[in-house]
Design a protein around this motif. Structure first.
Motif, mmCIF file in Angstrom:
data_model
loop_
_atom_site.group_PDB
_atom_site.id
_atom_site.type_symbol
_atom_site.label_atom_id
_atom_site.label_comp_id
_atom_site.label_asym_id
_atom_site.label_seq_id
_atom_site.Cartn_x
_atom_site.Cartn_y
_atom_site.Cartn_z
ATOM 1 N N HIS B 20 0.823 -1.212 0.000
ATOM 2 C CA HIS B 20 0.000 0.000 0.000
ATOM 3 C C HIS B 20 0.854 1.257 0.000
ATOM 4 C CE1 HIS B 20 -4.221 -1.111 0.152
ATOM 5 N NE2 HIS B 20 -3.901 -2.147 0.911
ATOM 6 N N PHE B 21 2.058 1.167 0.633
ATOM 7 C CA PHE B 21 2.922 2.355 0.670
ATOM 8 C C PHE B 21 3.577 2.599 -0.694
ATOM 9 C CE2 PHE B 21 7.269 4.030 1.155
ATOM 10 C CZ PHE B 21 6.936 5.332 1.521
ATOM 11 N N PHE B 22 4.146 1.552 -1.264
ATOM 12 C CA PHE B 22 4.868 1.749 -2.526
ATOM 13 C C PHE B 22 3.912 1.904 -3.723
ATOM 14 C CE2 PHE B 22 8.468 -0.332 -0.175
ATOM 15 C CZ PHE B 22 9.320 0.759 -0.236
ATOM 16 N N ASN B 23 2.754 1.263 -3.628
ATOM 17 C CA ASN B 23 1.759 1.393 -4.706
ATOM 18 C C ASN B 23 0.426 1.826 -4.127
ATOM 19 O OD1 ASN B 23 3.645 0.041 -6.634
ATOM 20 N ND2 ASN B 23 3.292 -1.666 -5.220
ATOM 21 N N ILE B 75 0.604 6.551 5.136
ATOM 22 C CA ILE B 75 0.226 6.491 3.724
ATOM 23 C C ILE B 75 -0.465 5.162 3.427
ATOM 24 C CG2 ILE B 75 1.183 6.352 1.371
ATOM 25 C CD1 ILE B 75 3.268 8.508 2.362
ATOM 26 N N ALA B 76 0.098 4.067 3.969
ATOM 27 C CA ALA B 76 -0.497 2.745 3.728
ATOM 28 C C ALA B 76 -1.890 2.654 4.334
ATOM 29 C CB ALA B 76 0.416 1.656 4.296
ATOM 30 N N SER B 77 -2.083 3.203 5.547
ATOM 31 C CA SER B 77 -3.389 3.155 6.205
ATOM 32 C C SER B 77 -4.429 3.918 5.386
ATOM 33 C CB SER B 77 -3.345 3.795 7.600
ATOM 34 O OG SER B 77 -2.459 3.115 8.430
ATOM 35 N N SER B 78 -4.020 5.071 4.837
ATOM 36 C CA SER B 78 -4.941 5.876 4.045
ATOM 37 C C SER B 78 -5.375 5.106 2.810
ATOM 38 C CB SER B 78 -4.266 7.171 3.615
ATOM 39 O OG SER B 78 -3.679 7.823 4.710
ATOM 40 N N SER B 79 -4.400 4.479 2.153
ATOM 41 C CA SER B 79 -4.676 3.716 0.945
ATOM 42 C C SER B 79 -5.626 2.555 1.250
ATOM 43 C CB SER B 79 -3.349 3.210 0.358
ATOM 44 O OG SER B 79 -3.562 2.229 -0.614
ATOM 45 N N ALA B 80 -5.337 1.843 2.348
ATOM 46 C CA ALA B 80 -6.175 0.698 2.730
ATOM 47 C C ALA B 80 -7.582 1.168 3.079
ATOM 48 C CB ALA B 80 -5.549 -0.036 3.919
ATOM 49 N N LEU B 81 -7.653 2.318 3.736
ATOM 50 C CA LEU B 81 -8.965 2.849 4.137
ATOM 51 C C LEU B 81 -9.864 3.064 2.921
ATOM 52 C CD1 LEU B 81 -10.871 4.234 6.251
ATOM 53 C CD2 LEU B 81 -9.660 6.353 5.763
ATOM 54 N N SER B 104 -6.698 -4.693 8.114
ATOM 55 C CA SER B 104 -6.678 -4.796 6.655
ATOM 56 C C SER B 104 -5.253 -4.657 6.119
ATOM 57 C CB SER B 104 -7.570 -3.719 6.041
ATOM 58 O OG SER B 104 -6.951 -2.458 6.147
ATOM 59 N N LEU B 105 -4.343 -4.185 6.969
ATOM 60 C CA LEU B 105 -2.936 -4.068 6.569
ATOM 61 C C LEU B 105 -2.119 -5.224 7.132
ATOM 62 C CD1 LEU B 105 -2.556 -0.264 7.218
ATOM 63 C CD2 LEU B 105 -2.274 -1.362 4.999
ATOM 64 N N GLY B 106 -2.792 -6.209 7.702
ATOM 65 C CA GLY B 106 -2.076 -7.301 8.346
ATOM 66 C C GLY B 106 -1.489 -6.853 9.666
ATOM 67 N N GLY B 107 -2.091 -5.844 10.289
ATOM 68 C CA GLY B 107 -1.613 -5.347 11.593
ATOM 69 C C GLY B 107 -0.605 -4.236 11.429
ATOM 70 N N LEU B 108 -0.587 -3.335 12.426
ATOM 71 C CA LEU B 108 0.372 -2.230 12.425
ATOM 72 C C LEU B 108 1.266 -2.372 13.653
ATOM 73 C CD1 LEU B 108 -1.792 0.924 11.558
ATOM 74 C CD2 LEU B 108 0.184 0.118 10.260
ATOM 75 N N PRO B 109 2.545 -1.967 13.564
ATOM 76 C CA PRO B 109 3.369 -1.954 14.780
ATOM 77 C C PRO B 109 2.702 -1.027 15.818
ATOM 78 C CG PRO B 109 4.685 -1.435 12.822
ATOM 79 C CD PRO B 109 3.260 -1.451 12.394
ATOM 80 N N PRO B 110 2.784 -1.370 17.111
ATOM 81 C CA PRO B 110 2.060 -0.599 18.128
ATOM 82 C C PRO B 110 2.336 0.903 18.050
ATOM 83 C CG PRO B 110 3.228 -2.439 19.135
ATOM 84 C CD PRO B 110 3.548 -2.474 17.680
ATOM 85 N N GLU B 111 3.600 1.297 17.803
ATOM 86 C CA GLU B 111 3.911 2.732 17.807
ATOM 87 C C GLU B 111 3.352 3.428 16.560
ATOM 88 O OE1 GLU B 111 6.101 0.322 17.547
ATOM 89 O OE2 GLU B 111 7.680 0.761 16.118
ATOM 90 N N CYS B 115 -1.697 5.896 13.160
ATOM 91 C CA CYS B 115 -1.956 6.080 11.724
ATOM 92 C C CYS B 115 -3.345 5.568 11.359
ATOM 93 C CB CYS B 115 -0.906 5.345 10.890
ATOM 94 S SG CYS B 115 0.748 5.991 11.125
ATOM 95 N N ALA B 116 -3.740 4.449 11.978
ATOM 96 C CA ALA B 116 -5.086 3.923 11.735
ATOM 97 C C ALA B 116 -6.131 4.832 12.373
ATOM 98 C CB ALA B 116 -5.193 2.492 12.281
ATOM 99 N N VAL B 117 -5.759 5.401 13.540
ATOM 100 C CA VAL B 117 -6.657 6.360 14.202
ATOM 101 C C VAL B 117 -6.879 7.566 13.287
ATOM 102 C CG1 VAL B 117 -6.935 7.902 16.188
ATOM 103 C CG2 VAL B 117 -5.939 5.623 16.512
ATOM 104 N N LEU B 118 -5.814 7.977 12.623
ATOM 105 C CA LEU B 118 -5.877 9.102 11.684
ATOM 106 C C LEU B 118 -6.923 8.815 10.594
ATOM 107 C CD1 LEU B 118 -4.033 11.744 11.151
ATOM 108 C CD2 LEU B 118 -2.927 10.348 9.410
ATOM 109 N N GLY B 119 -6.877 7.602 10.049
ATOM 110 C CA GLY B 119 -7.822 7.202 9.013
ATOM 111 C C GLY B 119 -9.249 7.205 9.537
#
Lengths: 400, 344
Positions: B20-23, B75-81, B104-111, B115-119
């Motif tokens: 999602h980040f690179f594409n 960026i990846a979270s926005s794309s996935a959203l 939907s991103l296969g999980g995010l690192p806790p820190e 980013c998901a909250v942002l979405g």
């Protein structure tokens, strides 16, 4: 595609000649320097040779002014704790807002536990120390001044010899974290009032886990690690002989390579910087344009975020860093750039390229080619950037 | 000087995040958008503008685009959203949680959870915008607790509840509250303690895992060094955030383990093991349970047995397995050396 390494302020590759000098001390000459038999004697001689090599690199008056440690962090901790203990009646420390965490967090801890009062001196937008604040913080209550020689993130060089003179006049000890300076800049400690200096092996092509603390002859000192006669009782523990030998060899090579570092490497850095500044809009160099390490370039790209740039660079085979890598895992921008009051738009978008004698023209070419499309791609995604323009018009670079 | 190459996050990112980040999907402005939501700011280090084209009759989201300033996972979270909400109705989309975006991103690192909250916040903003209402994250019920990042008490409670947060570092990672000046630390602790107490009462988290003001860890150093007449207050480096693991959910349908229940389970386990100890001429008696320390008295052959320590670790292993919490078995009373064992 072999990745290009432009993160030499984080760590450097061990020079093959350094590695070669170390190997016999793992296999044949494995003795303990404290032993009286022949195994010990050879080793004690090798440690002495390395000390001489370091003395020459530092321009120190005596070889016994050098104490081997496990690295920069131990050297910094030892210097701060030694000064507090050795200066009765003085319990204040002066440091700067852009120090390495090994100094800043230690000072913070000393203040929190009521053991010292800390003066944190600010810097200007070039990262230069606020000299007026420094002068007025000096007093007969100050035990130690600890200020870095060159900044790890921006490369800004601090006039530590002048600061040391002022500290001496106030009767305070002067320590400098010179981890980034040693090996990149020729120094002559015997001509300065610097009392203590920290250096780290792995920043100058020696291995990790070895460093040194220079303590000028006659300076009052208390050891941090006790229980052994090694290093004249100033740092107990069996010597890390192979690493010490490697550090000595690295010091010798650093002296030989000064012309390369100050000439070819600096020219590579300048070419990289000029090319990026001229091909990418809205970016600026962080640091002192007039007095900077020859290998370091910290460039901030407005309206995009550093980690995103780094991910793209990594995929393009370029290893760099966002500010200091120590804080790369946190969402906070660099404390150094914050202290320099770098504008908000640029604060999160800084990338540090740090070169060494291992780098070539081709390495720099790769970055010059890879970076502009990365910045374009990320800016196309940024809500603060529309139609190839920044919302506030074109920013003027700090210098080009 | 423990610096390392500066892309540790790259290693933590899943292949989905990287893709999602690179594409990025659906990136860029959306001219015909009729609903726009924004979250984050330049000074926060991440900001997202979400643009939706919604069918006014069916309320189906026909198209969604994003523009994001931020790190790889922002960026990846926005794309996935955008992929998650296209084709959904406004009502369906309004139920989308932070966890679903992360999942939907296969999980995010806790820190990187913020980013998901942002979405999530940008989506809520866009939905409110579509309905002609004003909405920002800080308009959630309750006062603004963290002024640096603009996080309200309502947002904090929501994040704590949805994610079962039990420490301030987790709270900072998920909401960015406390990521700036840190002066709101005491308030963050208070909200966390209160909400955790509610979650314990509801049986959603175990009492042991809950945060309380009595059992909290020492407060970290303030983010500034006090100003002196000579020097203005200076920001001081904060350590890299260390995120403690999230609290496990309490077993479904079961109340949190009480001390009584714990002791009962320990007794049952020792009872199960007793035949084996007796077979070798020894025995074991439960003396006390002190937090995670289980004090036992070994008797008979066990006292003199060279394998006593192996026996004790065997008992410990069994207890940990049975109770599912870390425990330490400490023998008390006479040892073969006539001294009270300290358990060290």
């Amino acid at each position: 595609m072999k990745p290009i390494y432009l993160d030499n302020n984080a760590t450097t590759r061990v020079d093959p000649a350094v590695l070669e000098s170390m190997l016999p001390f793992f296999t044949e000459q494995f003795g303990n320097a404290s032993s009286t038999h022949s195994f010990g004697e050879t080793v004690a001689g090798a440690i002495k040779t390395a000390r001489k090599q370091l003395q020459e690199l530092l321009g120190a008056a005596h070889d016994h002014e050098i104490i081997y440690t496990s690295g920069g962090t131990e050297s910094n901790t030892t210097a701060v704790m030694a000064a507090l203990e050795a200066m009765p009646g003085r319990d204040e420390i002066i440091t700067s807002a852009v120090e390495h965490p090994s100094v800043l967090q230690l000072c913070e801890h000393l203040e929190k536990t009521g053991r010292a009062k800390i003066h944190v001196i600010g810097v200007d937008s070039y990262g230069r120390l606020d000299l007026d604040a420094y002068r007025s913080a000096l007093s007969d209550r100050v035990a130690l001044v600890s200020i870095m020689w060159a900044n790890n993130e921006t490369g800004t060089i601090v006039p530590v010899d002048a600061l040391a003179d002022l500290a001496k006049a106030a009767g305070a000890l002067f320590h400098t974290d010179a981890v980034q300076a040693i090996g990149k800049l020729p120094v002559a400690l015997k001509d300065t009032a610097i009392d203590m200096l920290s250096l780290s092996g792995h920043k100058l092509h020696a291995p990790k886990g070895i460093g040194a603390l220079y303590v000028k002859r006659g300076v009052r000192f208390k050891p941090l690690i006790r229980g052994g006669h090694q290093e004249r009782g100033r740092r107990a523990g069996t010597e890390n002989v192979p690493a010490i030998v490697g550090l000595g060899k690295a010091a010798e090579l650093a002296i030989q390579n000064f012309p390369d570092e100050l000439g070819r490497v600096k020219a590579l850095r300048d070419r990289l910087e000029k090319a990026i500044l001229s091909s990418v809009a809205n970016c600026a160099v962080n640091g002192d344009p007039h007095d900077r390490l020859p290998n370091t370039s910290n460039i901030a790209f407005d309206y995009i975020e550093g980690e995103a740039i780094l991910l793209h660079l990594t995929r393009a085979g370029v290893a760099a860093s966002t500010g200091s890598a120590c804080t790369a895992g946190s969402t906070e921008p660099s404390h150094v750039l914050r202290a320099m009051h770098v504008p908000e738009a640029a604060l999160h978008g800084a990338i540090r390229f740090s070169l060494s004698r291992d780098n070539s023209e081709a390495d720099v070419d790769r970055v010059i080619e890879a970076l502009p499309p990365i910045v374009d791609k990320l800016r196309a995604l940024s809500p603060f950037w529309s139609d190839g323009k920044s919302p506030s018009g074109d920013a003027t670079p700090l210098y080009a | 000087m423990t610096e390392s190459a500066g892309a540790p996050a790259m290693l933590d990112y899943s292949d989905k995040i990287k893709d999602h980040f690179f594409n990025p999907k659906n990136a860029g402005p959306l001219a015909e958008a009729n609903a726009v939501g924004e979250a984050g700011t330049l000074s926060c280090g991440d900001a997202l503008k979400l643009m939706l084209k919604v069918d006014p009759l069916t309320e189906v989201i026909l198209d969604a685009r994003f523009q994001t300033f931020g790190c790889g996972s922002a960026i990846a979270s926005s794309s996935a959203l955008t992929e998650l909400i296209i084709g959904k109705t406004i009502v369906e989309a309004s139920g989308l949680t932070t966890q679903q975006i992360a999942a939907s991103l296969g999980g995010l690192p806790p820190e990187k959870m913020h980013c998901a909250v942002l979405g999530h916040d940008a989506l809520q903003g866009a939905i409110a915008n579509f309905r002609g209402e004003a909405w920002t994250a800080s308009d959630e019920p309750g006062a603004l607790i963290c002024k640096c990042s603009g996080v309200s008490e309502g947002s904090l409670k929501h994040a704590i509840r949805m994610n079962r947060l039990t420490s301030v570092d987790q709270l900072t990672a998920f909401t960015k509250a406390g990521a700036g000046c840190f002066t709101c630390y005491d308030k963050l602790e208070a909200v966390l303690a209160q909400t955790n107490a509610e979650l314990v009462a509801e049986g959603l988290i175990a009492r042991e895992a809950a945060f309380s003001l009595q059992t909290r860890a020492p407060k970290p150093a303030p983010a500034t060094v006090a100003a002196t007449p000579e020097t203005p207050a200076q920001p001081v480096a904060r350590p890299r955030i260390q995120i403690s693991p999230l609290a496990p959910s309490a077993p479904a349908g079961e109340p949190a383990m009480t001390n009584l229940r714990k002791i009962k389970l320990i007794e049952e386990t020792i009872e199960e093991l007793r035949p084996f100890l007796r077979k070798d001429g020894g025995d074991c008696e439960l003396i006390d349970v002190d937090g995670s320390n289980v004090l036992v008295k070994m008797s008979g052959a066990c006292v003199l047995c060279k394998l006593a320590s192996a026996t004790i670790s065997g008992i410990q292993e069994k207890l940990v397995e049975k109770l599912g919490v870390p425990l330490r078995v400490i023998p008390v009373g006479k040892t073969p050396f006539g001294k009270a064992a300290s358990g060290h």
